[in-house]
Design an enzyme around this catalytic site. Sequence first.
Site, mmCIF file in Angstrom:
data_model
loop_
_atom_site.group_PDB
_atom_site.id
_atom_site.type_symbol
_atom_site.label_atom_id
_atom_site.label_comp_id
_atom_site.label_asym_id
_atom_site.label_seq_id
_atom_site.Cartn_x
_atom_site.Cartn_y
_atom_site.Cartn_z
ATOM 1 N N ASP A 30 0.727 -1.423 -0.240
ATOM 2 C CA ASP A 30 0.272 0.184 0.161
ATOM 3 C C ASP A 30 0.854 1.309 -0.121
ATOM 4 O O ASP A 30 2.279 1.584 0.367
ATOM 5 C CB ASP A 30 -0.777 0.005 1.293
ATOM 6 C CG ASP A 30 -2.524 0.943 1.536
ATOM 7 O OD1 ASP A 30 -2.529 1.559 0.512
ATOM 8 O OD2 ASP A 30 -1.915 1.980 2.563
ATOM 9 N N LYS A 31 -0.129 2.596 -0.472
ATOM 10 C CA LYS A 31 1.234 3.552 -0.443
ATOM 11 C C LYS A 31 1.024 4.748 1.025
ATOM 12 O O LYS A 31 1.449 4.799 1.748
ATOM 13 C CB LYS A 31 0.657 4.505 -1.683
ATOM 14 C CG LYS A 31 1.347 5.779 -1.507
ATOM 15 C CD LYS A 31 1.633 6.517 -2.391
ATOM 16 C CE LYS A 31 -0.250 6.967 -2.466
ATOM 17 N NZ LYS A 31 0.102 7.823 -1.675
ATOM 18 N N GLY B 104 -5.435 3.312 -3.320
ATOM 19 C CA GLY B 104 -6.121 2.947 -3.683
ATOM 20 C C GLY B 104 -6.002 4.769 -4.410
ATOM 21 O O GLY B 104 -7.100 5.795 -4.883
ATOM 22 N N ASN C 91 -8.730 -1.171 3.849
ATOM 23 C CA ASN C 91 -8.487 -1.192 2.556
ATOM 24 C C ASN C 91 -7.498 -2.218 2.260
ATOM 25 O O ASN C 91 -7.704 -2.693 0.581
ATOM 26 C CB ASN C 91 -8.528 0.276 2.017
ATOM 27 C CG ASN C 91 -7.354 0.789 2.364
ATOM 28 O OD1 ASN C 91 -6.661 0.163 3.202
ATOM 29 N ND2 ASN C 91 -6.722 1.258 1.231
#
Length: 1301
Positions: free
Chosen positions: A358-359, A636, A800
């Site tokens: 993820d970022k 996202g 998420n």
Amino acid sequence: MTSKYNIVTFLPVNLFEQFQEVANTYFLFLLILQLIPQISSLSWFTTIVPLALVLSITAVKDATDDYFRHKSDSQVNNRQSQVLIRGSLQNEKWMNVRVGDIIKLENNQFVAADLLLLSSSEPHGLCYIETAELDGESNMKVRQSVSVTSELGDQNNLASFDGEVVCEPPNNKLDRFCGTLYWRDKKYTLSNQNMLLRGCVLRNTEACYGLVIFAGPDTKLMQNSGRTKFKRTSIDRLMNTLVLWIFGFLVCMGVILAVGNAVWEREVGFLFQSYLPWDPPVDNFLFSAFLSFWSYVIILNTVVPISLYVSVEVIRLGHSYFINWDQQMFCSQCNTPAEARTTTLNEELGQVEYIFSDKTGTLTQNIMSFNKCSINGQTYGEGSDPLGPQPKRLDFTPFNPLADPDFCFYDDTLLEAVKVGDTHTHKFFRLLSLCHTVMSEEKSEGELLYKAQSPDEGALVTAARNFGFVFRSRTPGTITTTEMGRSVTYTLLAILDFNNIRKRMSVIVRNPEGRICLYCKGADTVLLERLHPCNQELMNITSDHLNEYAADGLRTLALAYRDLSEDEWEAWSERHRIAAKAASCREDRLAAAYEQIEQDMVLLGATAIEDKLQEGVPETIAVLSLANIKIWVLTGDKQETAVNIGYSCKMLTDDMTEVFIISGHTVQSVRQELRRARDRMIEMSRTRDGKEEGVEGCFMGNGFREGQGDSRGGERQLQCPPPPPSNLMDNISGEFALVINGHSLAHALEADMETEFVSTACACKAVICCRVTPLQKAQVVEMIKKHKKAVTLAIGDGANDVSMIKSAHIGVGISGQEGIQAVLASDYSFSQFRFLQRLLLVHGRWSYLRMCRFLCYFFYKNFAFTMVHFWFGFYCGFSAQTVYDQYFITLYNIVYTSLPVLAMGIFDQDVPDQRSLEYPKLYEPGQLNLLFNKREFFICIAQGIYTSVVLFFVPCAILSDATQSTGVPLADYQTFAVTTATALVIVVSVQIALDTGFWTVINHVFVWGSLGLYFSIMLALQSQTLFGIFPNQFHFVGSAQSTLLQPVVWLTIALATAICIVPVLAFRFLKVDLKPQLSDTVRYTQLVRQKKRKPAGRSVGGAWRGVGSVSEGRLGARGSSRRSGYAFAHTEGFGELITSGKNMRLSSLAMATFASRHSSSWIDTLRRKKHSHTNTPPSASGESSPAPSCVSGSIPPLSNSSSVLCGSQDAPIEEETGAAPDTQTASTSSTQNPPAPALASEAADGSAQTLNAGVLTPAALRSQGGDSPGGWTISLGAVQEALLRWKGRASASNSPVKLAE
């Protein structure tokens, strides 16, 4: 609820699970066979004792794991929520929240369930939320209650609310909700804009009330979490296969011996019938052979090791504790240690090939800081010389009492420019204080609280505030600021809102003097082309500054303004009014109006904001890349933001051959773009391999190539060649990267497109997937697992990321700012991304190495032990007689040989942790599964069979003719049994001593203690004392003592040991000499360094910190290509929200005056915009074209990804053994290649040679020092050390000595 057991169900369920293991069921079957006296020649306790021990240890481990799961469940379920019960608020646990409850949320609280927003403390039922746990976006979003419920702010009113909601069933669609509210004989449509989803955090809103629509597993967050999967390692799967093979081998041996029994009984056995008749019910040789088969299955059962699985679990448990206890993975800031939440996947950490990250919150801290700026061609905020004095942080308080005390800036020249009244500097900060959608709240005089919908916009307004241009407040028609201590109120005439196509926002204001001005900020790629021609020189200078900022990984915006005359304003205002009221094509007409006014602007400068990375992220990614691990970022967030972070963390570099963007909106266009990217890779790879020359062409900034397919698709059929063979793609040379958007990824994940996408993406060094949903993250992981058969690791910090974490072979949770959902779903957790480097390269590699060595030795010792029975069968008439006594058979695996192999499996190392980090290439054997596979298994089996042959036939041959000193023959059964058993224990003990690479006190105690324990127990079992107590159990009194007193017995044992060990020793000796592995070479240099270490040497930690400059400097020479550093985490719609006044507390008169001008609902407008954007293709200036300006020129050839550390590690390691300790270091530009560990240059033939990351020189190694204390021994002990010393002396005249990797 994630736990599996409770007090009542634990025992039956756990036993049921354990007997699903093939080995446990097999040994239960053997136990039943041993209860049949006609079959078993062994007592029942030889099987039940090990089986009970295995089941007990596994049960304790499972109970411990489940206890911690219960603890985690309790932590979440016992969170408190305020629930409205009978007109008053009462605290309720999350697990007691039910559908239909009304919950009160306060600022910064997590939403406990999916709620329908009823009312809010903000005007018009608005509330602000952060959805980082759902979609990774940190910018704030707005939700609004239905107008009829927005006035229910009072608890009494809410208590009387009796509406009925009819809605869709639970689903995983985060961006859609359909429902209807029935209340007071009316119905109201509900949409996603009225919902607060579980996992969101309430921001900048004092309080709100919501009605629970979905709770628990029905919430959209949990629907996206995916199903929990039982994870097994590849070694587990291989072990199960090998155990089945061993069982088949056991059956074959049983059949051979049963056939032998039938033949012997028929040909020879009848001669003994008179005094050794068959036991009933045996009445013929065939039935005797049948019983003999089962007897041998029982005797030879130890070839299927019962203690294998429990030993593996104990070793994994030890590895897990090492991870938990690792002080270098402990975060002191948040007081969080690393935690191994599972004990079954440790060795898989040493085989990872793909990391999916993820970022937001994983790579970044999600903290924006105003770092640098360019004003009128002058750049400010330059970094200081690392060798010079460090600059002081500016104190703004004396200059500006309204300054934010937390703001950090170090360049005092900018503050001086503001103080002296520089016109351009004042205009620059005036623009930042006016051109935004930030809301301000002043709780007390001078105490300002900014409510920004994105952290980067908040950082810009805060920067203006500290430099004397303080945004104080706004109304729908005014903006009030304090400029250099003077209050100024501007009339807000229009907000030209931001969106992803325009990539800019503008405001038009009238100052108190009556002058009208347009202020604009946006992406340099779209703003610079809208400047007046007179700005050309300034634009060139500013573009250079933007290049520098982008190269440093900063997020950039360009700033410009335009003075408007009254006539220009009136004419444009009328056109804007007509466009705003248009019944059709409203968005297009507004965009055209904005385009008209945003022309001929005057450039002011540019800003550079740092989205702070987590500590050590660039270095970690660089080192993992050198270990041949591919990193994919699945976020996202929007494309520009993700790409910028890619540059910041050095996943993407300016030196990359090419970065491809896939942004097609149809299957056909995505397929065409992927194939075009593959063709381009093959073409450039051939060019690089054939001729090192640049490729001319028109590229997007920084080598970007935009997919040229028709995004509207379907209008023409594309005739594309079939994809190239996979082996061709695997051999591509060059550094490529792929960026793909969420809508394109949806097509790429379709069944007929998966192969296309995988072949293209896996040929790239880095892949970034933007705008992806939680389920798409999981689908990407599953796709790689399916097509590449590689070990995957997913790491994230938000809810998420849960589905991705559960789908990967290994899930890692970051215990960050976004709750604990990711941690609860993970297999391992810690607080910083940088700890992943140590988790994989140290703990993972060691765990894999230890497990492989353990398994090889375990199978070896069991075959050496068991196969002796097989050879003995040919000498005992196939009567199922055992060589060893039953107590030795019982204790061999659980006492005599269990502890040494456990010590090796838990503590062994080949190289220290520092060397594992310095030489990432050491990680590759795990990825290729070289240390334990079917080939290694058969080698171990062959060695075990060879050992059994020696241990049986050497004593048999010697003792058959040997006599005692008294002349009594030694050829008796018990003497032979004691001799063979003693030789076996000594041989396997010497073998594990050779296999052990790192000796600790525990290793010594276990190896030599087990040997001593064997002699003690054997002498005790054959003592007069035990015979007196149990005369029916211990028959051979004193036989061990008498046997071990015979010199010929010890000579036999010594000869058997030598015959078993010498070939192994010779083979390893020659292997190290002729074909050493990288680990052998590193150990050699370790040995040399220990002898030549200087006391004044630098610590390894200091040398490694040298790589830290990677995050501050450049990874390599920056090419001439141009790229935009634009990234703005902003959402369209806030401009209209502000000018509508709906988010402001105004008097009723003011609202009535204003309502006539803005009657349309901004929520409806947002919905229409979103709908129209999903159906309308982006224009040429849209997201599909992030950098329209092309720069022709040749792309410089690329260095390998290991350029981060100045080269790859494929070169041989050199060790200078000459007397001179100094080496000549090749000069390297500090702006191109930062210092790195274990890098040096040697003077050879008068020329400086630049060595790569795999090269060791004595100077570099000695300077690092810091070797871990303790007894380092090479696998072959003193013999190998003597070899290496001899090799060093023999080569001293021709230094440096080269050892091939």
